[in-house]
Design an enzyme around this catalytic site. Structure first.
Site, PDB file in Angstrom:
ATOM      1  N   ARG A 131       0.764  -1.157   0.023  1.00 43.00           N
ATOM      2  CA  ARG A 131      -0.233   0.073  -0.408  1.00 43.00           C
ATOM      3  C   ARG A 131       0.656   1.082   0.306  1.00 43.00           C
ATOM      4  O   ARG A 131       2.238   1.040   0.505  1.00 43.00           O
ATOM      5  CB  ARG A 131      -1.047   0.448   1.183  1.00 43.00           C
ATOM      6  CG  ARG A 131      -1.910   1.491   1.317  1.00 43.00           C
ATOM      7  CD  ARG A 131      -2.839   0.978   0.532  1.00 43.00           C
ATOM      8  NE  ARG A 131      -3.681   2.426   0.957  1.00 43.00           N
ATOM      9  CZ  ARG A 131      -4.981   2.061   0.214  1.00 43.00           C
ATOM     10  NH1 ARG A 131      -4.851   1.589  -0.941  1.00 43.00           N
ATOM     11  NH2 ARG A 131      -5.921   2.925   0.116  1.00 43.00           N
ATOM     12  N   THR A 176      -9.388   0.322  -9.564  1.00 46.00           N
ATOM     13  CA  THR A 176      -8.927  -0.559  -9.190  1.00 46.00           C
ATOM     14  C   THR A 176      -8.995  -1.622 -10.126  1.00 46.00           C
ATOM     15  O   THR A 176      -9.904  -1.962 -10.896  1.00 46.00           O
ATOM     16  CB  THR A 176      -8.978  -0.709  -7.485  1.00 46.00           C
ATOM     17  OG1 THR A 176      -9.144   0.237  -7.011  1.00 46.00           O
ATOM     18  CG2 THR A 176      -7.945  -1.489  -7.150  1.00 46.00           C
ATOM     19  N   THR A 223      -4.498  -0.594  -6.858  1.00 47.09           N
ATOM     20  CA  THR A 223      -4.986   0.783  -7.520  1.00 47.09           C
ATOM     21  C   THR A 223      -3.632   1.379  -7.171  1.00 47.09           C
ATOM     22  O   THR A 223      -2.808   1.759  -6.986  1.00 47.09           O
ATOM     23  CB  THR A 223      -5.549   0.994  -6.141  1.00 47.09           C
ATOM     24  OG1 THR A 223      -6.932   1.177  -6.767  1.00 47.09           O
ATOM     25  CG2 THR A 223      -5.080   1.311  -4.992  1.00 47.09           C
ATOM     26  N   GLN A 236      -3.693   7.897  -3.528  1.00 49.08           N
ATOM     27  CA  GLN A 236      -4.344   7.364  -2.746  1.00 49.08           C
ATOM     28  C   GLN A 236      -4.968   8.118  -1.654  1.00 49.08           C
ATOM     29  O   GLN A 236      -5.142   7.552  -0.891  1.00 49.08           O
ATOM     30  CB  GLN A 236      -3.535   6.025  -2.459  1.00 49.08           C
ATOM     31  CG  GLN A 236      -4.204   5.124  -2.428  1.00 49.08           C
ATOM     32  CD  GLN A 236      -4.917   3.930  -3.805  1.00 49.08           C
ATOM     33  OE1 GLN A 236      -5.956   4.239  -3.247  1.00 49.08           O
ATOM     34  NE2 GLN A 236      -4.241   3.855  -4.147  1.00 49.08           N
ATOM     35  N   ASP A 275      -7.791   8.636   0.110  1.00 51.95           N
ATOM     36  CA  ASP A 275      -8.372   7.648   1.046  1.00 51.95           C
ATOM     37  C   ASP A 275      -8.279   8.008   2.139  1.00 51.95           C
ATOM     38  O   ASP A 275      -8.382   6.787   3.317  1.00 51.95           O
ATOM     39  CB  ASP A 275      -7.742   5.900   0.305  1.00 51.95           C
ATOM     40  CG  ASP A 275      -8.609   5.108  -0.394  1.00 51.95           C
ATOM     41  OD1 ASP A 275      -9.626   6.100  -1.379  1.00 51.95           O
ATOM     42  OD2 ASP A 275      -8.380   4.257  -1.402  1.00 51.95           O
ATOM     43  N   SER A 308      -7.991   1.346   3.431  1.00 55.85           N
ATOM     44  CA  SER A 308      -8.442   0.843   2.307  1.00 55.85           C
ATOM     45  C   SER A 308      -9.174  -0.633   1.957  1.00 55.85           C
ATOM     46  O   SER A 308      -9.670  -0.669   2.889  1.00 55.85           O
ATOM     47  CB  SER A 308      -6.659  -0.021   1.594  1.00 55.85           C
ATOM     48  OG  SER A 308      -7.686  -0.881  -0.028  1.00 55.85           O
ATOM     49  N   SER A 309     -10.265  -0.576   0.709  1.00 59.27           N
ATOM     50  CA  SER A 309     -11.419  -1.854   1.126  1.00 59.27           C
ATOM     51  C   SER A 309     -11.326  -3.059   0.517  1.00 59.27           C
ATOM     52  O   SER A 309     -11.808  -3.729  -0.039  1.00 59.27           O
ATOM     53  CB  SER A 309     -13.311  -1.624   0.997  1.00 59.27           C
ATOM     54  OG  SER A 309     -12.824  -0.180   1.169  1.00 59.27           O
ATOM     55  N   GLY A 342     -14.126  -1.867  -6.002  1.00 62.37           N
ATOM     56  CA  GLY A 342     -15.306  -1.051  -6.085  1.00 62.37           C
ATOM     57  C   GLY A 342     -15.003  -0.565  -4.451  1.00 62.37           C
ATOM     58  O   GLY A 342     -16.268  -0.441  -4.484  1.00 62.37           O
ATOM     59  N   GLY A 343     -14.320   0.114  -4.315  1.00 60.96           N
ATOM     60  CA  GLY A 343     -14.427   1.048  -2.889  1.00 60.96           C
ATOM     61  C   GLY A 343     -14.675   0.158  -2.297  1.00 60.96           C
ATOM     62  O   GLY A 343     -14.452  -0.977  -2.041  1.00 60.96           O
TER      63      GLY A 343
HETATM   64  N1  GLU Z   1      -8.402   2.866  -3.162  1.00 53.16           N
HETATM   65  C1  GLU Z   1      -9.119   2.317  -3.100  1.00 53.16           C
HETATM   66  C2  GLU Z   1      -8.899   1.325  -1.644  1.00 53.16           C
HETATM   67  O1  GLU Z   1      -7.815   1.088  -1.457  1.00 53.16           O
HETATM   68  C3  GLU Z   1      -9.154   1.285  -3.685  1.00 53.16           C
HETATM   69  C4  GLU Z   1     -10.709   0.567  -4.055  1.00 53.16           C
HETATM   70  C5  GLU Z   1     -10.780   0.826  -5.640  1.00 53.16           C
HETATM   71  O2  GLU Z   1     -11.544   1.752  -6.081  1.00 53.16           O
HETATM   72  O3  GLU Z   1     -11.639  -0.045  -5.911  1.00 53.16           O
HETATM   73  O4  GLU Z   1     -10.051   0.854  -1.010  1.00 53.16           O
END
Ligand code: GLU
Length: 606
Positions: A143, A417, A435, A456, A459, A478-479, A500-501
């Site tokens: 990360r 991502t 991502t 990033q 986030d 992150s997710s 998908g965040g």
């Molecule tokens: N920056 C987001 C995370 O780390 C990326 C995930 C995404 O956009 O799908 O959760």
């Protein structure tokens, strides 16, 4: 809005093309209409042939529907699945040459940064879950890290509100982890040389890749970004100053050069020397504060994955700095209190139970989740069955609750991502989500190096009270949830993940539950419309059904029933692209690339 932007972009672009028509051989709308002239025939431009062919692979039908068929594959030996067919081909090629799943994953990782450059790349970071044939589980954290000079005050205005610097420009980037992470994996768990695994990415950057409709849309949508950060145009606009379109071939010689340097010299070629200097200078041009020292200090880390159990299956997934794996396990643990299999998928009762479960997880996420180097996160509790049983007691099966807890401070509701999954003949499994955050990240392309820098920093929260607030040297929450599911006997069952965040971990939980609770085959589980509630408050969203999956649609009646139960206004959303693999009873591997993007699985036989 998007359409208008694109129209303006193309109008502007075609007026520019008019002025270029005298000198440009390319068949622009303007040049093709001036049919009367050519007395002197110009030599035809040699047609570029991309390294990995996607000829005949259609992703959208004549009516604009995503094509579901032709995305899956079976392999007796191994499987590679990415959101780009070319990249699955790269993985299969490495596996056929005798590489293991890690070799293939590293090759695919570098290749994705070339031919899906808007989602990930050298300027970004990611997370990887590895399950080895020997039964070991590893988690590699690459990360991004906030630069040492990235203090909260740089990201807020006089009223303490976000000033937009987390999103775009030189301050938006964390120190990229991708090169360190992929090469750490190769050095520790791979068998091939850097040259071997990076060769396909270099080949694609040199010979080009064919622009898909999905990619063309991403480039067109980034039109204004490319005006603001003109270095982007060099790679993503053609010689007539037009954004590349579907069917065009994009080459990126600068990126080929950067990749070759890394292949020859290793990670230091990225984190020190001329590439590092170009990163620092390119960001500084847009107010960035990242230094050579920040880059030189970056290290990927092998940490312990979070683990849990769902109805006898073992779940291995992402620990902090991602909230994903922890809440994936919490969600599944809560669901285990209910007879999920008895509920019809996407019926009002099903949607209600999942939404309530998601709300509980999001309440905990807002309260506790951040980089564990800065905050104590009660990981044991959040992933324990007892805690989930307690949480499950607050679910009323008839009425939606309001969860009394702080709201989620980082609403990154986007579907950027990329995720890819690999399994090899020995039973090694790799799941990677990586991502640059938003499509094309911060907008800053590193001059002369051919890659985009991440945003990033977005986030993080800019709320000074949040556990996930911006702090120097910290990793943003992150997710991402790259996940491996094992059977009770410890043998691999599924490898999966998605972009998908904050919709990621609930999406992964849905697919796992559909396979285990509803005994769906993997393809159906992936294609059935997903539902989300990405907050501790009511904000239920559902996806429209893909063609052929209408029987699983969240209907108007279901939406009305949910509103009646207290879920408020029900909205639609689109998000995610699950690249997944299942180990079948007969010993073969089944893979499916998500039809929502450009994915296609490639299997390997003897
Ligand atoms: N920056 C987001 C995370 O780390 C990326 C995930 C995404 O956009 O799908 O959760």
């Amino acid at each position: 809005m998007k359409r208008l932007k694109k129209l303006c972009a193309l109008l502007l672009a075609s007026s520019m093309a008019l002025s270029l028509v005298a000198c440009g051989p390319k068949d622009t709308p303007a040049s093709s209409s001036s049919s009367s002239t050519p007395a002197v025939s110009e030599p035809e431009e040699p047609k570029l042939v991309p390294a990995y062919s996607v000829e005949g692979f259609e992703t959208v039908d004549a009516d604009g529907n995503r094509i579901v068929e032709g995305r899956d594959a079976t392999g007796s030996q191994a499987m590679a699945v990415a959101s780009k067919y070319e990249v699955s081909q790269v993985g299969a090629e490495i596996l056929k040459k005798g590489g293991n799943a890690v070799d293939a994953a590293v090759a695919m990782g570098f290749a994705l940064g070339v031919c899906e450059p808007f989602t990930s790349g050298l300027g970004g970071g990611g997370l990887a879950t590895i399950h080895t044939a020997e039964g070991e589980n590893y988690f590699i954290d690459f990360r991004e890290v906030a630069p040492a000079a990235a203090t909260l005050d740089l990201y807020v205005d006089a009223n303490g509100e976000s000033n937009g610097n987390t999103r775009s420009g030189g301050l938006a980037s964390g120190v990229p982890g991708e090169v360190a992470g992929l090469l750490y994996m190769l050095d520790n768990y791979g068998t091939m040389s850097r040259q071997e695994v990076m060769e396909p990415a270099i080949r694609i950057a040199t010979e080009g890749f064919t622009v898909s409709q999905y990619c063309a849309n991403a480039i067109a949508d980034a039109y204004e970004t490319a005006l603001q950060f003109p270095e982007m145009q060099k790679v993503y606009w053609d010689e007539n100053g037009l954004p590349y379109e579907a069917g065009d071939v994009i080459t990126n010689p600068d990126l080929a050069k950067t990749l070759q340097k890394i292949a020859d010299e290793g990670a230091d070629a990225f984190y020190t020397g001329e590439v590092a200097q170009a990163v620092v200078d390119s960001l500084a041009e847009y107010d960035g504060v990242m230094t050579l020292e920040d880059l030189a200090n970056y290290e990927a880390q092998a940490i312990t994955p979070v683990t849990g159990e769902y109805r006898g299956y073992q779940i291995i997934s992402s620990p902090p700095p991602s909230s994903g794996g922890t809440h994936l396990i919490e969600i599944l643990n809560i669901l285990e209190n209910f007879d999920v299999g008895a509920l019809e998928v996407n019926s009002p009762e099903y949607c209600h139970l999942f939404a309530e479960t998601f709300k509980l997880a999001f309440a905990d996420r807002a309260q506790y989740m951040a980089d564990t180097a800065f905050t104590d996160v009660p990981l044991g509790g959040l992933t324990s069955q007892d805690y989930a049983d307690l949480r499950a007691k607050s679910i009323n099966l008839d009425t939606a609750m309001e969860v009394a807890a702080p709201d989620d401070p980082s609403p990154y509701e986007h579907t950027d991502t990329t995720h890819f999954s690999i399994a090899d003949a020995d039973g090694n499994c790799v799941a990677i989500t990586k991502t640059i955050n938003y499509y094309f990240g911060s907008g800053v392309m590193v001059k002369g190096c051919g890659f985009m820098m991440n945003n990033q920093m977005d986030d993080f929260s800019t709320d000074a009270e949040s556990v996930n607030k911006v702090e120097p040297g910290k990793k943003p929450l992150s997710s991402m949830s790259p996940t491996v599911v094992l059977k009770e006997d410890g043998s691999p069952f599924m490898v999966l993940g998605t972009p998908g965040g904050s919709r990621i971990f609930s999406g992964v939980a849905e697919v796992i539950s559909r396979v285990i609770d509803h005994k769906m085959d993997l393809k159906t589980a992936v294609c059935v419309p997903k539902i989300w509630n990405c907050s501790n408050k009511n904000n239920f969203q559902y996806e429209k059904a893909l063609k052929g999956y209408e029987e699983y649609a969240v209907t108007e009646e279901t939406a009305a029933a949910l509103t009646e139960m207290g879920h408020g206004e029900i909205k639609t959303a689109a998000s995610g692209a699950m690249q997944s693999i299942m180990f079948m009873e007969d010993g073969t591997l089944y893979g499916i690339g998500d039809p929502r993007q450009d994915g296609k699985a490639v299997g390997v036989d003897k």
